[in-house]
Design an enzyme around this catalytic site. Structure first.
Site, PDB file in Angstrom:
ATOM      1  N   HIS A 214       0.970  -1.209  -0.037  1.00 15.21           N
ATOM      2  CA  HIS A 214      -0.071   0.001  -0.097  1.00 15.21           C
ATOM      3  C   HIS A 214       0.786   1.415   0.004  1.00 15.21           C
ATOM      4  CE1 HIS A 214      -3.827   2.106   0.672  1.00 15.21           C
ATOM      5  NE2 HIS A 214      -3.179   2.892   1.517  1.00 15.21           N
ATOM      6  N   GLU A 236      -2.139  -5.235  -4.080  1.00 12.37           N
ATOM      7  CA  GLU A 236      -2.888  -4.801  -2.853  1.00 12.37           C
ATOM      8  C   GLU A 236      -4.348  -5.732  -2.960  1.00 12.37           C
ATOM      9  OE1 GLU A 236      -3.218  -0.529  -0.921  1.00 12.37           O
ATOM     10  OE2 GLU A 236      -4.353  -0.811  -2.823  1.00 12.37           O
ATOM     11  N   ASN A 616      40.629 -37.529  -1.883  1.00 15.95           N
ATOM     12  CA  ASN A 616      41.365 -38.675  -1.639  1.00 15.95           C
ATOM     13  C   ASN A 616      40.283 -39.680  -1.415  1.00 15.95           C
ATOM     14  OD1 ASN A 616      43.850 -40.123  -0.970  1.00 15.95           O
ATOM     15  ND2 ASN A 616      42.572 -40.183   0.973  1.00 15.95           N
TER      16      ASN A 616
END
Length: 895
Positions: A214, A236, A616
């Protein structure tokens, strides 16, 4: 590269920082999407992040980043709207696109730090753009599907006008205020809509979003942004029906709300970049969708709000009053700061923002007198700021009177009465304008039309300045007001601090701790050497008080320096995914404890060691699906990455359920590569054999690949972790899996240590590596295989004379003392005792780096300063254990 780049260094740095924060999280989000391709929450999150990057780069004219992010955004939008189906191939292209964006960001950062350094950089975007275009080409064509050329077209130049300079300033300030406030609102709406979708506090959230939308609608109308006013008006409407209960929240409604809000953000981006909303952004489609939903879902017409003589219904008046109170709070707070002497630029900006925002609010409720009063205030504040004039008592007085008069008019709107404008205030404002500037700007302010295209001065990135009205919001009349402020407070109070500034603070804390230790020494010296117990007690009390202050300060600064290890962990899901695909393995990475905090300095340095360990685990640890089936294991292997705090250390574990390591194979490989001879290898325990993988040049890989097998990596892991004052431990069981455990100190700056005597010199040993300290009778020291050992509670521990090991000259040692002080330390797989001349007290010490020739002396890691000003060297536990275990000189010269 980046030839069309615009913007100063600070703006570019801000854009890069925020963009990298957005991009860093996307790998994890897309991997989540890979597991659940239909997760629209994740898609929306990724879309918004890329959209933000596109907006910032577009504003700064970083064309390469804008082009790529725009293409990625199109694909993501199609995925969100089910035009495309999320497949592994599309995800691969998206990941590649995000990787490319990161590379472009790195190049851009180099250009910011060293202007001109990357102008000749050649970076070919075309391959990844072609892949993205192929995705679009492969999708089914849709009617009316076109590319919005306006998003990549340069913004039209603003028409020049002959209007008064002050009026131009007013218009620019109003638009800047609108942009800054709306940016704040955008973040709030995003978060609130996500909560709304989850079903949290539907009425409260809807009310809050409605009030924000608003307010944006009113401001848009005032500034002449017709499209934005129309869109927010419809936004709105649907929020209004939700809060009234005419529409129930549902997935379809949430989707429409997000879609409407996304359209609003796109339109707002046009406003930010072009100064108006007259571009090609089409809102008709979304407006039609909203109207269709409203027509089909409203079961009964909403009651018509009753308006009074002013033409305003009560709801509109309530919203106006709440917003007006916030703006007046900003104005009054800024005036109070100015009165107290705080007349900096930020205070003036806040005052101007308050006047401008109240002007917009007055225009929305058609309060022409209030609007006129506020415009005059805006005019005066703008001229003062532009002319860089001092704010006099006369100016402060007229601002105070103006604020009081404005409050009367706001109250009049609330009660439906008439608020009287004090025309003498307008006259005073005009008079001050004339005195400050020869040509008054008041007339232009009164007659100014609302909209003139002005290019805003800031990029579309979130403002770093918290806005005072949000902090000092007056008591809201609705019950949810306090909650709303609390929710926003967390965001507004977050700031960025340069790491160098934290280092300065940490150094100051270190000096404070040295001074505290000095006070302790003085107290002890006065009490013992000079027999002044009363003065000693007073000094001791002062020392205790100073100690509490320094401890609190240290804890506070440390908490600021601490960041979650998740900032490092979050990049590993992508690493594991890519490596697993390369190795044709199925691996799942499980992360836990990512909220564990660690010093930023350490966080920055553990990335590479963790990458080596993860790679690894993928390459050597977890087997292929076929091999796992043969071993009666599930075809998908797991790697667990976890972190937790233990005392003053942070423990990070990397564990896989792969094939494990065979100590015998490792021994043979080490002998084969000449790392150790056969005789010594046969003497190693299983744990010691496992630790051979940390030796330089060791590798069990049969074939060199780009992942592993080059004989480097694991030694780098151990060395880097040791440089941080940490250790690496291995446990492994053949056929079951392996676990690497990293033990790291919480911080590198201030540590607890035990002080020891070696000859006439004092040394410090960090406590985190000390298992215990003991004093044993001389007769308990035995010799086994030409090495000294002690039997400590059934455990045989080798011991070394630290004086002899470090070749410290001594004038003589106490031969009469029967008890031998020993410090027992443990690093990785080794535990050893060190004979010292005396054990002194424990205390906190500040680590200072060694310089010049001292830095190459083995066994030392730094120095510290004691309270009496004496410099004490800090022993490096890992190096001293290595020296001891490799040294032939293990005899205790004296006890």
């Amino acid at each position: 590269m980046f030839e069309n780049m615009d913007g100063d260094g600070e703006i570019l740095a801000e854009f890069i920082t925020e963009s990298m924060e957005n991009l860093d999280d996307l790998d994890t989000q897309l991997l989540t999407l890979e597991k659940d391709p239909g997760d629209k929450d994740v898609l929306n999150h990724v879309f918004r992040a890329i959209h933000t990057v596109k907006g910032g780069s577009g504003f700064l004219s970083v064309d390469e980043i804008t082009t790529l992010s725009h293409k990625l955004e199109n694909v993501l939008d199609d995925l969100r709207n089910d035009v495309l189906v999320c497949t592994p191939g599309i995800l691969d292209v998206l990941l590649e696109g995000i990787d490319t964006l990161k590379k472009l960001m790195d190049i851009l950062q180099e250009e910011c730090e060293e202007p001109g350094s990357t102008k000749d950089t050649v970076f070919d975007l075309q391959p990844v753009l072609d892949k993205i275009e192929k995705i679009k080409d492969d999708k089914p064509p849709e009617s009316g599907e076109t590319e919005a050329a306006s998003s990549e077209a340069p913004a039209p130049e603003s028409d020049t006008t002959d209007e008064d300079e002050a009026f131009q300033n007013i218009i620019e300030e109003n638009k800047k205020t609108f942009v800054e406030e709306t940016k704040e609102y955008v973040g709030t709406i995003d978060n609130e809509l996500i909560k709304l979708e989850k079903g949290d506090d539907v009425l409260e959230i809807t009310e809050q979003v409605f009030r924000i939308v608003h307010n944006i609608k009113g401001n848009s109308a005032y500034l002449g942004f017709a499209k934005m006013e129309q869109l927010t008006h419809n936004f709105e409407n649907i929020l209004d029906e939700l809060r009234k209960g005419n529409i129930k929240i549902s997935p379809e409604i949430c989707k429409l709300l997000f879609k409407t809000f996304d359209k609003f953000k796109a339109l707002f981006e046009v406003v930010v970049n072009e100064g108006n909303d007259s571009g090609d952004e089409d809102i008709d489609g979304i407006v039609q969708e909203i109207n269709t939903v409203l027509a089909g879902n409203i079961s009964a017409p909403a009651e018509t709000a009753v308006a009074d003589e002013s033409g305003l219904d009560q709801e509109t008046k309530d919203i106006f009053v709440k917003n007006a109170e916030i703006h007046l709070a900003t104005i009054n707070n800024s005036i109070d700061q100015i009165k107290s002497g705080d007349k900096n630029e930020m205070t003036m900006d806040n005052l101007l923002r308050g006047f401008s925002s109240l002007t917009n609010a007055a225009n929305y409720v058609n309060s022409s007198d209030l609007k006129r009063l506020m415009e005059s205030n805006v005019n005066l504040a703008t001229i003062i700021k532009a002319a860089n004039k001092d704010i006099t008592e006369e100016v402060i007085d007229v601002f105070v009177k103006s604020s009081a008069n404005a409050l009367q008019m706001v109250n009049a709107v609330e009660t439906g009465g008439a608020g009287a404008l004090d025309s003498s205030i307008i006259d005073a404002l005009n008079k001050l304008c004339a005195e400050i500037k020869t040509k008054p700007a008041e007339t232009a302010a009164k007659t100014a039309p609302p909209a003139a295209p002005v290019v805003p001065a800031k990029p579309p990135v979130e403002s770093k300045k918290p806005e005072p009205p949000k902090k000092e919001e007056p008591k809201a009349k609705d019950a949810g007001g306090d909650k709303k402020k609390d929710k926003k407070g967390k965001v507004e109070q977050t700031i960025r601090v340069e790491h160098s500034k934290l280092d300065i603070l940490m150094n100051l804390i270190g000096e404070l701790i040295i001074s505290r230790n000095q006070l302790d020494m003085l107290s002890e010296k006065i009490g013992t050497n000079y027999n002044l117990p009363e003065i000693s007690k007073e000094l001791n009390r002062a020392s205790v008080s100073l100690g509490k202050i320094s401890d609190d300060l240290q804890e506070s600064i440390m908490s600021v320096r601490m960041i979650p290890v998740g900032t490092v962990f979050n990049k590993f899901p992508r690493v594991v995914r890519d490596l697993a695909k390369t190795k044709e393995k199925s691996i799942e990475l499980n992360i836990s404890g990512e909220e564990t905090n660690l010093d930023k300095t350490i966080i920055e340095q553990i990335g590479d060691p963790l990458v080596h360990l993860i790679r690894n685990g993928v390459d050597h640890g977890v087997e292929s699906p076929e091999d796992r089936k043969l071993a009666n294991k599930p075809p998908t292997g797991t790697i667990d990455l976890r972190a937790y705090q233990k005392a003053d250390n942070v423990i990070i574990e990397i564990e896989d359920n792969g094939k494990g390591m065979d100590p015998n194979v490792i021994r043979d490989k080490a002998v084969e590569k000449g790392i150790i001879d056969k005789e010594d290898a046969d003497k190693l325990t299983s744990i010691e054999a496992l630790n051979l993988i940390f030796e330089a040049g060791f590798s069990t890989a049969e074939k060199i690949t780009d992942i592993s097998g080059r004989g480097v990596g694991m030694d780098v892991v151990r060395n880097n972790i040791r440089k941080l004052g940490g250790h690496v431990y291995i446990t492994s069981e053949k056929g079951v899996g392996s676990k690497f455990t990293l033990t790291l100190p919480l911080t590198l700056a201030i540590i607890r240590a035990i002080m020891i005597k070696l000859g006439d010199s004092t040394f410090a040993i960090p406590l985190n590596t000390i298992v215990e300290t003991v004093k044993v009778p001389k007769e308990q020291i035995k010799t086994m295989k030409n090495k000294k050992v002690i039997n400590l509670r059934g455990e045989v521990i080798g011991i070394v004379d630290l004086v002899a090991l470090m070749e410290i000259p001594v004038n003589g040692r106490d031969e009469d003392c029967n008890l031998v002080p020993i410090v027992i330390m443990a690093t990785e797989s080794k535990k050893i005792g060190f004979v010292v001349d005396d054990l002194l007290k424990q205390q906190e010490i500040v680590i200072k780096p060694l310089v010049d020739f001292l830095s190459i002396i083995p066994g030392l890691s730094g120095a510290t300063i004691l309270g009496d000003g004496k410099i004490v060297l800090i022993i490096d536990p890992a190096e001293i254990v290595e020296l001891a275990t490799s040294s032939e000189n293990t005899e205790i010269t004296a006890a």
